[in-house]
Design a protein around this motif. Structure first.
Motif, PDB file in Angstrom:
ATOM      1  N   GLN A  61      30.664  21.690   0.395  1.00 33.46           N
ATOM      2  CA  GLN A  61      31.078  21.597  -1.002  1.00 33.46           C
ATOM      3  C   GLN A  61      31.162  20.153  -1.477  1.00 33.46           C
ATOM      4  O   GLN A  61      31.283  19.215  -0.677  1.00 33.46           O
ATOM      5  CB  GLN A  61      32.439  22.288  -1.181  1.00 33.46           C
ATOM      6  CG  GLN A  61      32.386  23.791  -0.923  1.00 33.46           C
ATOM      7  CD  GLN A  61      33.762  24.407  -0.711  1.00 33.46           C
ATOM      8  OE1 GLN A  61      34.686  23.743  -0.237  1.00 33.46           O
ATOM      9  NE2 GLN A  61      33.905  25.679  -1.059  1.00 33.46           N
ATOM     10  N   GLN A 117      21.763  22.349  -2.268  1.00 31.82           N
ATOM     11  CA  GLN A 117      22.083  23.468  -1.385  1.00 31.82           C
ATOM     12  C   GLN A 117      22.422  24.709  -2.199  1.00 31.82           C
ATOM     13  O   GLN A 117      21.976  25.816  -1.865  1.00 31.82           O
ATOM     14  CB  GLN A 117      23.245  23.101  -0.463  1.00 31.82           C
ATOM     15  CG  GLN A 117      22.909  22.056   0.580  1.00 31.82           C
ATOM     16  CD  GLN A 117      24.089  21.775   1.500  1.00 31.82           C
ATOM     17  OE1 GLN A 117      25.100  22.475   1.468  1.00 31.82           O
ATOM     18  NE2 GLN A 117      23.955  20.748   2.316  1.00 31.82           N
ATOM     19  N   LYS A 118      23.200  24.533  -3.268  1.00 29.61           N
ATOM     20  CA  LYS A 118      23.564  25.691  -4.074  1.00 29.61           C
ATOM     21  C   LYS A 118      22.327  26.320  -4.700  1.00 29.61           C
ATOM     22  O   LYS A 118      22.189  27.552  -4.732  1.00 29.61           O
ATOM     23  CB  LYS A 118      24.561  25.296  -5.162  1.00 29.61           C
ATOM     24  CG  LYS A 118      24.961  26.480  -6.029  1.00 29.61           C
ATOM     25  CD  LYS A 118      25.952  26.106  -7.117  1.00 29.61           C
ATOM     26  CE  LYS A 118      26.247  27.293  -8.011  1.00 29.61           C
ATOM     27  NZ  LYS A 118      27.206  26.976  -9.083  1.00 29.61           N
ATOM     28  N   PHE A 177      28.503  32.044  -8.056  1.00 25.96           N
ATOM     29  CA  PHE A 177      28.912  31.465  -6.782  1.00 25.96           C
ATOM     30  C   PHE A 177      30.294  30.833  -6.904  1.00 25.96           C
ATOM     31  O   PHE A 177      30.725  30.440  -7.993  1.00 25.96           O
ATOM     32  CB  PHE A 177      27.883  30.425  -6.326  1.00 25.96           C
ATOM     33  CG  PHE A 177      26.700  31.025  -5.603  1.00 25.96           C
ATOM     34  CD1 PHE A 177      26.528  30.844  -4.238  1.00 25.96           C
ATOM     35  CD2 PHE A 177      25.780  31.797  -6.285  1.00 25.96           C
ATOM     36  CE1 PHE A 177      25.460  31.414  -3.568  1.00 25.96           C
ATOM     37  CE2 PHE A 177      24.696  32.366  -5.638  1.00 25.96           C
ATOM     38  CZ  PHE A 177      24.530  32.179  -4.268  1.00 25.96           C
ATOM     39  N   HIS A 192      20.714  28.464  -2.227  1.00 27.08           N
ATOM     40  CA  HIS A 192      21.469  29.697  -1.988  1.00 27.08           C
ATOM     41  C   HIS A 192      21.254  30.697  -3.133  1.00 27.08           C
ATOM     42  O   HIS A 192      21.122  31.904  -2.894  1.00 27.08           O
ATOM     43  CB  HIS A 192      22.956  29.384  -1.854  1.00 27.08           C
ATOM     44  CG  HIS A 192      23.295  28.561  -0.659  1.00 27.08           C
ATOM     45  ND1 HIS A 192      22.634  28.669   0.545  1.00 27.08           N
ATOM     46  CD2 HIS A 192      24.271  27.605  -0.475  1.00 27.08           C
ATOM     47  CE1 HIS A 192      23.165  27.822   1.420  1.00 27.08           C
ATOM     48  NE2 HIS A 192      24.151  27.176   0.823  1.00 27.08           N
ATOM     49  N   VAL A 193      21.247  30.208  -4.367  1.00 30.63           N
ATOM     50  CA  VAL A 193      21.029  31.096  -5.512  1.00 30.63           C
ATOM     51  C   VAL A 193      19.665  31.771  -5.395  1.00 30.63           C
ATOM     52  O   VAL A 193      19.533  32.989  -5.588  1.00 30.63           O
ATOM     53  CB  VAL A 193      21.153  30.318  -6.838  1.00 30.63           C
ATOM     54  CG1 VAL A 193      20.698  31.185  -8.013  1.00 30.63           C
ATOM     55  CG2 VAL A 193      22.593  29.853  -7.066  1.00 30.63           C
ATOM     56  N   THR A 253      33.513  28.754  -7.188  1.00 33.57           N
ATOM     57  CA  THR A 253      34.104  27.460  -7.522  1.00 33.57           C
ATOM     58  C   THR A 253      35.566  27.536  -7.124  1.00 33.57           C
ATOM     59  O   THR A 253      36.270  28.473  -7.517  1.00 33.57           O
ATOM     60  CB  THR A 253      33.978  27.148  -9.021  1.00 33.57           C
ATOM     61  OG1 THR A 253      32.600  27.014  -9.373  1.00 33.57           O
ATOM     62  CG2 THR A 253      34.684  25.843  -9.357  1.00 33.57           C
ATOM     63  N   ARG A 271      32.682  22.909  -5.485  1.00 29.50           N
ATOM     64  CA  ARG A 271      31.612  23.895  -5.554  1.00 29.50           C
ATOM     65  C   ARG A 271      30.553  23.521  -4.526  1.00 29.50           C
ATOM     66  O   ARG A 271      30.569  22.412  -3.977  1.00 29.50           O
ATOM     67  CB  ARG A 271      30.998  23.924  -6.957  1.00 29.50           C
ATOM     68  CG  ARG A 271      30.384  22.602  -7.379  1.00 29.50           C
ATOM     69  CD  ARG A 271      29.907  22.646  -8.815  1.00 29.50           C
ATOM     70  NE  ARG A 271      29.244  21.397  -9.187  1.00 29.50           N
ATOM     71  CZ  ARG A 271      28.763  21.147 -10.395  1.00 29.50           C
ATOM     72  NH1 ARG A 271      28.886  22.059 -11.343  1.00 29.50           N
ATOM     73  NH2 ARG A 271      28.176  20.002 -10.661  1.00 29.50           N
ATOM     74  N   TYR A 272      29.656  24.449  -4.254  1.00 28.54           N
ATOM     75  CA  TYR A 272      28.634  24.170  -3.264  1.00 28.54           C
ATOM     76  C   TYR A 272      27.736  23.027  -3.743  1.00 28.54           C
ATOM     77  O   TYR A 272      27.450  22.898  -4.934  1.00 28.54           O
ATOM     78  CB  TYR A 272      27.828  25.433  -2.960  1.00 28.54           C
ATOM     79  CG  TYR A 272      28.701  26.509  -2.354  1.00 28.54           C
ATOM     80  CD1 TYR A 272      29.373  26.299  -1.154  1.00 28.54           C
ATOM     81  CD2 TYR A 272      28.895  27.724  -3.009  1.00 28.54           C
ATOM     82  CE1 TYR A 272      30.192  27.263  -0.609  1.00 28.54           C
ATOM     83  CE2 TYR A 272      29.719  28.705  -2.474  1.00 28.54           C
ATOM     84  CZ  TYR A 272      30.371  28.468  -1.278  1.00 28.54           C
ATOM     85  OH  TYR A 272      31.197  29.422  -0.753  1.00 28.54           O
ATOM     86  N   ARG A 273      27.303  22.210  -2.802  1.00 27.51           N
ATOM     87  CA  ARG A 273      26.616  20.970  -3.139  1.00 27.51           C
ATOM     88  C   ARG A 273      25.309  21.210  -3.873  1.00 27.51           C
ATOM     89  O   ARG A 273      24.581  22.163  -3.597  1.00 27.51           O
ATOM     90  CB  ARG A 273      26.348  20.173  -1.858  1.00 27.51           C
ATOM     91  CG  ARG A 273      27.615  19.637  -1.213  1.00 27.51           C
ATOM     92  CD  ARG A 273      27.332  18.922   0.080  1.00 27.51           C
ATOM     93  NE  ARG A 273      28.572  18.459   0.704  1.00 27.51           N
ATOM     94  CZ  ARG A 273      28.663  17.956   1.922  1.00 27.51           C
ATOM     95  NH1 ARG A 273      27.559  17.847   2.673  1.00 27.51           N
ATOM     96  NH2 ARG A 273      29.824  17.565   2.406  1.00 27.51           N
ATOM     97  N   THR A 274      25.056  20.307  -4.833  1.00 28.64           N
ATOM     98  CA  THR A 274      23.812  20.364  -5.583  1.00 28.64           C
ATOM     99  C   THR A 274      22.627  20.342  -4.622  1.00 28.64           C
ATOM    100  O   THR A 274      22.605  19.586  -3.665  1.00 28.64           O
ATOM    101  CB  THR A 274      23.733  19.165  -6.548  1.00 28.64           C
ATOM    102  OG1 THR A 274      24.881  19.171  -7.403  1.00 28.64           O
ATOM    103  CG2 THR A 274      22.468  19.213  -7.377  1.00 28.64           C
TER     104      THR A 274
END
Length: 354
Positions: free
Chosen positions: A311, A329-330, A283, A333-334, A285, A324-327
């Motif tokens: 982010q 939320q990321k 994802f 998404h993964v 960065t 990077r995408y917020r902890t």
């Protein structure tokens, strides 16, 4: 011919020691009419590196400038994610201009290709390093049997192979090393590489993203459809072929876009390719300074890359500010993308995702 679109070298910055080496002379002979500028160090060229006025000339510098230097520090750094080791670079920089690329953060601004002329020294070091490792005793996510060396951390080897013979030499080296294999990621389809007979000892990782996003972010690269069309051919030529699903950019409709791409991947590949195919999922960065630079030459890209509402900031090990995408939320998404891969491309082994 893609080389004509990517580079039209008119100015070569040369370290004197590089010009005396056989590879250095070969590179200089390829562009005999280019202006030569002697420099003390490939790392310190003020008119290329660190000059903010170059932002407007970002792509032009990549097309017209070339640096010829000597790689002075040789080390194979442990990695453990994509590869077991990061090999010493035989090039730095790139003629392509992907808007999210981390390499310009290190040298500053456009960062055209630097070719390191001491290839014999680098390949000799690698041969000795591989020999010291012995046989790989336990499988890991890099490879079940071979020690994997990433040979293109700071450049794109498919582009490098259009400029010098360094990549040919590296592929030839690993062809002779039964306990190791080379690996590099690329966004450029260089069909001359099909002639190099890698015998399974080089892994090419074609980077893929949905065409809608690639048209904005992957500047001066091979179209995604061209990369997909090359996968079977590279497998048939003796390469191990993987895909990098990266960077994954979260935007409106992103999962639908990836579903279409995964369907296209399945349609583009035969059973032989699918049996050996694996993926890395990475994802986005982004970087605060690169964001500011991009606003000077490609602001449309930042509409996709710079999303403060999605982010969070993190200080990098080099002191820069990355986003990077917020902890939380990321992680969601993964999981969503991995579920989609399992549904649309069940043959695709995901080596890691982050």
């Amino acid at each position: 011919m893609r080389e004509q679109r990517l580079v039209d070298i008119t100015r070569i910055y040369v370290e004197p020691a590089a010009a005396e080496l056989p590879r250095g002379r070969q590179v200089l002979e390829r562009w005999p009419d280019a202006t030569r500028v002697e420099v003390a160090s490939h790392w310190n060229i003020p008119e290329l590196h660190g000059d903010e006025t170059n932002v407007a000339r970002w792509v032009r510098i990549k097309r017209e400038a070339l640096v010829l230097g000597v790689k002075k520090s040789l080390a194979a750094r442990p990695n453990g994610r994509s590869a077991d080791f990061i090999a010493p670079s035989t090039a730095n920089g790139c003629a392509m201009a992907c808007a999210y690329c981390y390499v310009p953060r290190r040298k500053g601004y456009s960062n055209p290709v630097t070719v390191f002329a001491n290839i014999e020294q680098i390949t000799g070091y690698l041969r000795r390093h591989v020999g010291r490792q012995g046989v790989k005793a336990e499988p890991n996510q890099c490879d079940p049997h071979a020690w994997v060396y990433d040979i293109g951390e700071n450049s794109d080897c498919s582009v490098d192979a259009e400029i010098s013979g360094n990549v040919d030499d590296l592929i030839g080296l690993f062809r002779e090393l039964p306990t190791a294999k080379a690996s590099f990621a690329t966004k450029n389809v260089n069909r001359r590489l099909l002639e190099l007979d890698p015998r399974g000892r080089t892994r090419v990782r074609f980077s893929l993203m949905p065409e809608e996003v690639a048209k904005v972010l992957d500047v001066r690269t091979s179209p995604v459809a061209e990369r997909l069309a090359a996968l079977d051919d590279f497998v048939a030529a003796g390469y191990e072929v993987h895909v990098n699903l990266s960077p994954v950019v979260v935007t409106d409709g992103w999962l639908q876009q990836w579903a279409r791409l995964l369907d296209q991947l399945g349609e583009a590949t035969n059973e032989a390719t699918k049996r050996q195919l694996a993926a890395e999922v990475i994802f986005l960065t982004h970087n605060e300074r690169l964001h500011e630079v991009n606003l000077g030459w490609h602001p449309r890209a930042e509409e996709l890359l710079w999303r403060p509402e999605l982010q969070e900031r993190k200080r990098s090990e080099h002191g820069g500010v990355n986003v990077r995408y917020r902890t939380g939320q990321k992680g969601r998404h993964v999981r969503q993308l991995l579920d989609l891969i399992a549904e649309r491309a069940p043959y695709l082994d995901v080596r890691y995702a982050f």
